[in-house]
Design a protein around this motif. Sequence first.
Motif, PDB file in Angstrom:
ATOM      1  N   ALA A   1       0.929  -1.107  -0.059  1.00  0.00           N
ATOM      2  CA  ALA A   1       0.343   0.368   0.544  1.00  0.00           C
ATOM      3  C   ALA A   1       0.951   1.099   0.128  1.00  0.00           C
ATOM      4  CB  ALA A   1      -0.760   0.255   1.334  1.00  0.00           C
ATOM      5  N   TYR A   2       0.851   2.310  -0.328  1.00  0.00           N
ATOM      6  CA  TYR A   2       0.950   3.490  -0.230  1.00  0.00           C
ATOM      7  C   TYR A   2       0.697   3.881   0.772  1.00  0.00           C
ATOM      8  CZ  TYR A   2       2.236   4.152  -5.328  1.00  0.00           C
ATOM      9  OH  TYR A   2       2.640   3.958  -6.652  1.00  0.00           O
ATOM     10  N   ALA A   3       2.330   4.760   1.003  1.00  0.00           N
ATOM     11  CA  ALA A   3       1.959   5.534   2.464  1.00  0.00           C
ATOM     12  C   ALA A   3       2.953   6.863   2.416  1.00  0.00           C
ATOM     13  CB  ALA A   3       2.856   4.830   3.530  1.00  0.00           C
ATOM     14  N   LEU A   4       2.701   7.843   3.228  1.00  0.00           N
ATOM     15  CA  LEU A   4       3.411   8.961   2.806  1.00  0.00           C
ATOM     16  C   LEU A   4       4.717   8.787   4.089  1.00  0.00           C
ATOM     17  CD1 LEU A   4       4.387  12.054   2.650  1.00  0.00           C
ATOM     18  CD2 LEU A   4       2.596  12.645   5.169  1.00  0.00           C
ATOM     19  N   TYR A   5       6.514   8.490   3.432  1.00  0.00           N
ATOM     20  CA  TYR A   5       7.297   8.840   4.268  1.00  0.00           C
ATOM     21  C   TYR A   5       8.070  10.140   4.243  1.00  0.00           C
ATOM     22  CZ  TYR A   5       6.892   4.167   2.984  1.00  0.00           C
ATOM     23  OH  TYR A   5       6.621   2.621   3.161  1.00  0.00           O
ATOM     24  N   TYR A   6       8.174  10.562   5.959  1.00  0.00           N
ATOM     25  CA  TYR A   6       8.220  12.118   6.181  1.00  0.00           C
ATOM     26  C   TYR A   6      10.035  12.186   6.768  1.00  0.00           C
ATOM     27  CZ  TYR A   6       6.547  11.362  10.804  1.00  0.00           C
ATOM     28  OH  TYR A   6       6.123  10.918  11.757  1.00  0.00           O
ATOM     29  N   ASN A   7      10.552  12.855   6.499  1.00  0.00           N
ATOM     30  CA  ASN A   7      12.383  12.918   7.036  1.00  0.00           C
ATOM     31  C   ASN A   7      11.991  13.585   8.414  1.00  0.00           C
ATOM     32  OD1 ASN A   7      14.782  13.977   8.166  1.00  0.00           O
ATOM     33  ND2 ASN A   7      15.577  13.428   5.603  1.00  0.00           N
ATOM     34  N   LYS A   8      12.164  12.397   9.957  1.00  0.00           N
ATOM     35  CA  LYS A   8      12.022  13.508  10.789  1.00  0.00           C
ATOM     36  C   LYS A   8      12.815  15.199  10.674  1.00  0.00           C
ATOM     37  CE  LYS A   8      10.609   9.237  13.250  1.00  0.00           C
ATOM     38  NZ  LYS A   8      11.122   8.038  14.048  1.00  0.00           N
ATOM     39  N   LYS A   9      14.525  15.133  10.546  1.00  0.00           N
ATOM     40  CA  LYS A   9      15.033  15.644  10.839  1.00  0.00           C
ATOM     41  C   LYS A   9      15.219  16.887   9.832  1.00  0.00           C
ATOM     42  CE  LYS A   9      20.233  17.478  10.602  1.00  0.00           C
ATOM     43  NZ  LYS A   9      21.100  16.661  10.164  1.00  0.00           N
ATOM     44  N   MET A  10      14.341  16.757   8.922  1.00  0.00           N
ATOM     45  CA  MET A  10      14.502  18.443   8.070  1.00  0.00           C
ATOM     46  C   MET A  10      12.642  18.257   8.453  1.00  0.00           C
ATOM     47  SD  MET A  10      14.492  16.932   3.788  1.00  0.00           S
ATOM     48  CE  MET A  10      14.805  17.994   3.474  1.00  0.00           C
ATOM     49  N   PHE A  11      11.528  17.436   9.039  1.00  0.00           N
ATOM     50  CA  PHE A  11      10.897  19.033   9.510  1.00  0.00           C
ATOM     51  C   PHE A  11      10.659  19.294  11.117  1.00  0.00           C
ATOM     52  CE2 PHE A  11       6.770  15.890   8.388  1.00  0.00           C
ATOM     53  CZ  PHE A  11       6.431  16.267   7.218  1.00  0.00           C
ATOM     54  N   ALA A  12      11.539  18.756  11.638  1.00  0.00           N
ATOM     55  CA  ALA A  12      12.288  19.664  12.901  1.00  0.00           C
ATOM     56  C   ALA A  12      12.512  20.735  12.349  1.00  0.00           C
ATOM     57  CB  ALA A  12      12.717  18.394  13.679  1.00  0.00           C
ATOM     58  N   GLU A  13      13.311  20.600  11.294  1.00  0.00           N
ATOM     59  CA  GLU A  13      13.896  22.204  11.197  1.00  0.00           C
ATOM     60  C   GLU A  13      13.683  23.446  10.314  1.00  0.00           C
ATOM     61  OE1 GLU A  13      18.539  20.212   9.998  1.00  0.00           O
ATOM     62  OE2 GLU A  13      16.980  20.720   8.423  1.00  0.00           O
ATOM     63  N   ALA A  14      12.299  22.435  10.059  1.00  0.00           N
ATOM     64  CA  ALA A  14      11.355  23.467   9.114  1.00  0.00           C
ATOM     65  C   ALA A  14      10.006  24.022  10.232  1.00  0.00           C
ATOM     66  CB  ALA A  14      10.948  23.075   8.088  1.00  0.00           C
ATOM     67  N   GLY A  15      10.308  23.108  12.068  1.00  0.00           N
ATOM     68  CA  GLY A  15       9.043  23.494  12.896  1.00  0.00           C
ATOM     69  C   GLY A  15       7.772  22.501  12.261  1.00  0.00           C
ATOM     70  N   VAL A  16       7.748  22.055  11.875  1.00  0.00           N
ATOM     71  CA  VAL A  16       6.666  20.725  11.845  1.00  0.00           C
ATOM     72  C   VAL A  16       6.920  19.570  12.998  1.00  0.00           C
ATOM     73  CG1 VAL A  16       5.506  19.232   9.912  1.00  0.00           C
ATOM     74  CG2 VAL A  16       6.713  21.752   9.148  1.00  0.00           C
ATOM     75  N   SER A  17       5.616  19.650  13.360  1.00  0.00           N
ATOM     76  CA  SER A  17       5.916  19.152  14.377  1.00  0.00           C
ATOM     77  C   SER A  17       4.983  17.270  14.372  1.00  0.00           C
ATOM     78  CB  SER A  17       4.819  19.673  15.591  1.00  0.00           C
ATOM     79  OG  SER A  17       3.206  19.695  14.766  1.00  0.00           O
ATOM     80  N   LYS A  18       3.998  17.302  12.737  1.00  0.00           N
ATOM     81  CA  LYS A  18       3.764  16.122  12.598  1.00  0.00           C
ATOM     82  C   LYS A  18       3.574  16.103  10.811  1.00  0.00           C
ATOM     83  CE  LYS A  18      -1.297  18.442  13.742  1.00  0.00           C
ATOM     84  NZ  LYS A  18      -2.339  17.862  14.057  1.00  0.00           N
ATOM     85  N   PRO A  19       2.788  15.346  10.646  1.00  0.00           N
ATOM     86  CA  PRO A  19       2.796  14.330   9.447  1.00  0.00           C
ATOM     87  C   PRO A  19       1.361  15.522   9.202  1.00  0.00           C
ATOM     88  CG  PRO A  19       2.583  12.785  10.564  1.00  0.00           C
ATOM     89  CD  PRO A  19       3.256  13.308  11.164  1.00  0.00           C
ATOM     90  N   PRO A  20       1.648  15.721   7.932  1.00  0.00           N
ATOM     91  CA  PRO A  20       0.323  15.819   7.089  1.00  0.00           C
ATOM     92  C   PRO A  20      -0.729  14.562   6.889  1.00  0.00           C
ATOM     93  CG  PRO A  20       1.891  15.678   5.494  1.00  0.00           C
ATOM     94  CD  PRO A  20       2.684  15.675   6.048  1.00  0.00           C
ATOM     95  N   ALA A  21      -1.906  15.591   6.879  1.00  0.00           N
ATOM     96  CA  ALA A  21      -3.267  14.486   7.094  1.00  0.00           C
ATOM     97  C   ALA A  21      -4.013  14.336   6.129  1.00  0.00           C
ATOM     98  CB  ALA A  21      -3.898  14.517   8.423  1.00  0.00           C
ATOM     99  N   THR A  22      -3.993  15.950   5.138  1.00  0.00           N
ATOM    100  CA  THR A  22      -4.863  16.559   4.162  1.00  0.00           C
ATOM    101  C   THR A  22      -4.110  17.233   2.927  1.00  0.00           C
ATOM    102  OG1 THR A  22      -4.646  19.091   5.435  1.00  0.00           O
ATOM    103  CG2 THR A  22      -6.473  17.022   5.835  1.00  0.00           C
ATOM    104  N   TRP A  23      -4.325  17.269   1.820  1.00  0.00           N
ATOM    105  CA  TRP A  23      -3.685  17.273   0.709  1.00  0.00           C
ATOM    106  C   TRP A  23      -3.072  19.534   1.130  1.00  0.00           C
ATOM    107  CZ3 TRP A  23      -0.764  14.026  -1.551  1.00  0.00           C
ATOM    108  CH2 TRP A  23      -1.505  13.034  -1.704  1.00  0.00           C
ATOM    109  N   ASP A  24      -3.767  19.954   1.352  1.00  0.00           N
ATOM    110  CA  ASP A  24      -3.128  21.433   2.103  1.00  0.00           C
ATOM    111  C   ASP A  24      -2.462  21.643   3.031  1.00  0.00           C
ATOM    112  OD1 ASP A  24      -5.472  22.247   0.305  1.00  0.00           O
ATOM    113  OD2 ASP A  24      -7.406  22.086   1.250  1.00  0.00           O
ATOM    114  N   GLU A  25      -2.911  20.740   3.686  1.00  0.00           N
ATOM    115  CA  GLU A  25      -1.583  20.497   5.020  1.00  0.00           C
ATOM    116  C   GLU A  25       0.059  19.993   4.409  1.00  0.00           C
ATOM    117  OE1 GLU A  25      -1.994  17.791   8.349  1.00  0.00           O
ATOM    118  OE2 GLU A  25      -4.056  19.425   9.095  1.00  0.00           O
ATOM    119  N   LEU A  26      -0.203  18.882   3.606  1.00  0.00           N
ATOM    120  CA  LEU A  26       1.149  18.823   2.869  1.00  0.00           C
ATOM    121  C   LEU A  26       1.344  19.938   1.658  1.00  0.00           C
ATOM    122  CD1 LEU A  26       1.873  15.109   1.006  1.00  0.00           C
ATOM    123  CD2 LEU A  26       1.947  17.384  -0.523  1.00  0.00           C
TER     124      LEU A  26
END
Length: 438
Positions: free
Chosen positions: A157-182
């Motif tokens: 199945a498809y899933a969203l893989y996300y880089n934890k370090k890059m998220f943290a450096e950008a101040g993103v606390s959680k993976p996006p759940a909607t396309w607008d959030e993505l």
Amino acid sequence: MRSTRAAAAGAVTLSLVLAASACGGGSATGGGSDDSPKTLTYWASNQGASIEIDKKVLQPELDKFEKQTGIKVKLEVVPWSDLLNRILTATTSGQGPDVLNIGNTWSASLQATGALLPWDAKNFDKIGGRDRFVDSALGSTGAQGEDPAAVPLYSMAYALYYNKKMFAEAGVSKPPATWDELVATGKKVSKDGKWGLGAEGSNASENIHHAYVFAKQHGADFFTADGKPDFTGDATVAAVKQYVDLMAKDKVIAPGNAEYAQNQSVSDFAKGKTAMLLWQSASANLKSQGMSEDDYGVAPVPVQSGTPGTGKQVNSMVAGINLAVFKNTDNLDGATKFVKFLTSDDEQKILNKAYSSIPPVKTAQSDAAFASPANAVLKDTLAQSAVALPQVADESQFETAVGTAIKDLFADAAAGRAVTTASVKAALEKAQQQMPAA
């Protein structure tokens, strides 16, 4: 890389195949035999980060099978860009393997050629019975109401893989759940030569997988209830535009991804060039490229609104690999034994663990090896919010025609040409005209 010429050739070839009596496999009689009981030829799809990695995974298992049965298996790992055309050529020439991997979305199309062994109750009994397999996997083995054209081997199945370090450096606390959030997240992390999301813009099948999910989320489909192509409805056009706009308008996919077709987006993610990746069961691929499981998280694919993975919204197609037998193989008994071997509990655990996929065999799926957080997301998606691509005879032409249209739209986006509702609709109209039922 899959060229437009190769894609078009696939559509033409399949059209010719469906118009004629197909033969395949190795027997000159046009029907299965046991003329060569000591050998088999196996075409395996490229599942790992490279063909060499696949050989390292598969060859020990083939050696094990030879030791158990005395049957030597000649292995060829075929790149995805070549696999469908190779199979179609084999169905017309009769010069093909005994056993082969097929993308599960091609099952009904290849079933319609008549070249593949039908898996009726008698044949299923030879490998332990149909009830061993999970329903979601069996749903992508051929047209409804007909005996399956193949047996499930790997479920994905498809899933969203996300880089934890890059998220943290950008101040993103959680993976996006909607396309607008993505999109919002992608813009935050797209800086300093790095990008928000990877894509395989030149891979027709990848394009179809994502466009189909977008279409289902928009309440649309690419086919009518009776299996006729319907590519140009407003919701379908909006879905394709939304996908291509991730590069064209939102600027979260690098323009260079328009040329990707051979897992380059996975490599970019593993190297920290992109922060997010939409992929089928990527963990083993990422590990083989040196990325630690601690470096990334796995979440359901975003939806239009609400919470993904609840069963109310589609966030993946039912992905996977099926195992088929050319029905005029000259080692029918050996081919059946080989299918039984590859779908045994032990082999299912070994192979699906190697490829970070989910076993379609129930007893193997419950093994602790498939209880990781990443696998939990994949299993939940398959059980609750994934749908099979249309199991219609024209499905592979659909992948070629629409997938190539989306490839061309990505090329426009990369070149800075406007991707408008009108241009998307025109591309889809052209694709529909290429369909046999159009």
